[in-house]
Write an enzyme that holds these catalytic residues in place. Structure first.
Site: not given
Ligand code: EZ4
Ligand code: CO
Length: 419
Positions: A54, A139, A164, A176, A227, A229, A253, A279, A300, A329, A333, A356, A419
């Site tokens: 991605n 999600h 999630r 996020y 998550d 992130h 996560e 991931e 993941r 994961h 994407d 997922e 991020w």
């Molecule tokens: O942000 O795949 O758990 N899933 C994630 C995704 C990631 C994207 C990044 O390209 O964290 O939504």
């Molecule tokens: Co994630």
């Protein structure tokens, strides 16, 4: 004296027939960008591998086009292990997401070809079925706690057993996982990275409240995931993991970035909330310490970003020795080609945890016809030979590449953050 008849299997898999005569990189954007590698043998068998990274799609396309495809032509498609070693061990500049995604594309395309030559689905080639279907999680995203709770309810109605949950954070612009325009959430939405603002104190305040409410509204049974992130420091992650313990998460996560694998020791010392990570990993070396020391419960790293079935099988076996299970994961994407391959893997792998599952758009599903399906909280791979996902190339050509990058995050004082 007449010679003995050649057995069927030998006839179908002579190295002459298996010779790779063509390999092509297909870039398409049916709603979002995907890169696909198509390999063709002399006998006309076609294999497909996902090569989507991605926001860095063309880097992988170029690695494939310039450095991989010229090496494929003339080789035996049946030598999957040797091909993996050639592209991994044979590359002086090894590992990294671009290289490992390109290797994964080759590997999955070759497993697809092997399945088609054998007339067997990939899960059979791996050793057969361990379960009837792969438990998946969807999600549920909402602008606030109440909206997220409503969406969790909608997922339960659709039959999801695991969900999630993410919600907006007051005072945080573009949290996020939260869509702004009521559309499904897609992080890579602009040609240059969108700027988001991050506040750890505000986030740590709201997440335990979210899960308290979800347990009150939806009871003890549904599996709930979250998550982070990569936004917290190890001690902040430990605090969050401890504060959500009463709500029994299936997993927390990416609680902290894992470049320093030892940092997970700090979270473990303070909490029994199960941890998932990986991931963004692309090799077994990224999680060796995490797994050996049982610092995580779910790994993941998935097929497209981790060197394909050949490498993930090695990683999963290593994880099994330490009671770590898979939790691949599966964001949008990653193309349906990756999902198809992942589901065959999930159907076989003994230490499976969860998969997922975000929904691909209708345009994406039309470009990549597939035989996997969702039933009662689980995804089921199909029985067709190979991984069961194809590509409509004519349709794919109607969706040209559209440059998009992932966002970045800054703290409230403007400093860059994860991020
Ligand atoms: O942000 O795949 O758990 N899933 C994630 C995704 C990631 C994207 C990044 O390209 O964290 O939504
Ligand atoms: Co994630």
């Amino acid at each position: 004296m007449s010679s003995a008849p050649v057995p069927e299997a030998t006839k179908h898999s002579s190295s002459h027939d298996r010779e790779i005569v063509d390999a092509k990189v297909i870039v398409t954007c049916p709603g979002r960008n995907f890169v696909t590698l198509k390999i063709v043998t002399r006998s006309g068998v076609i294999g497909l591998g996902d090569a989507t990274l991605n926001g860095r799609e063309l880097a992988v396309a170029s690695y494939l086009q310039d450095h991989v495809v010229p090496n494929l032509i003339g080789r035996d498609a049946g030598r999957i292990e040797d091909m993996w070693q050639f592209f991994y061990r044979g590359a002086y500049w090894r590992r990294g997401p671009v290289t490992m995604t390109a290797i994964a594309a080759v590997d999955v395309a070759l497993w697809d070809i092997l399945g088609k030559m054998a007339g067997l689905p990939i899960y059979q080639l791996l050793g057969g079925r361990s379960r009837e279907g792969a438990l998946v999680y969807g999600h549920a995203n909402g602008r606030d706690i109440s909206e997220t709770s409503d969406v969790v309810g909608q997922f339960k109605e659709q039959g999801f057993l695991a969900i999630r949950a993410q919600c907006g954070v007051p005072g945080v612009k573009k949290a996020y996982g939260i869509s702004t325009a009521g559309k499904p959430y897609e992080p890579a939405e602009s040609e240059l990275p969108a700027e988001t603002v991050w506040s750890t104190p505000r986030y740590l305040e709201i997440v335990p409240q979210l899960f308290e409410r979800l347990r009150a509204d939806h009871g003890p049974e549904v599996e709930l995931l979250h998550d982070v992130h990569h936004r917290l420091t190890p001690i902040e992650a430990a605090r969050l993991a401890r504060s959500v313990e009463p709500y029994r998460l299936f997993w927390l996560e990416d609680a902290t970035p894992a470049e320093n694998q030892k940092s997970f020791e700090l979270i473990r010392q303070h909490s029994v909330t199960p941890l998932a990570v990986g991931e963004v990993f692309n090799s077994i070396w990224d999680c060796k310490h995490l797994i050996e020391n049982q610092l995580i419960d779910y790994i993941r790293t998935t097929i497209v970003h981790g060197g394909g079935i050949t490498h993930l099988r090695r990683l999963a076996d290593f994880a099994a020795l330490h009671q770590v299970r898979t939790g691949f994961h599966g964001a949008t994407d990653l193309s349906p080609v990756c999902m198809g391959a992942a589901l065959h893997f999930d159907t076989w792998v003994p230490n499976f945890g969860i998969q997922e599952y975000m929904f691909h758009s209708d345009e994406t599903n039309e470009v990549f016809p597939h035989d996997y399906e969702f039933r009662a909280g689980r995804l089921h791979c199909g029985e067709s030979a190979g991984h069961g996902v194809t590509i409509d190339e004519k349709l794919a050509a109607r969706y040209p590449y559209s440059p998009k990058q992932l966002p970045i995050a800054r703290l409230e004082d403007g400093a860059m953050w994860d991020w």
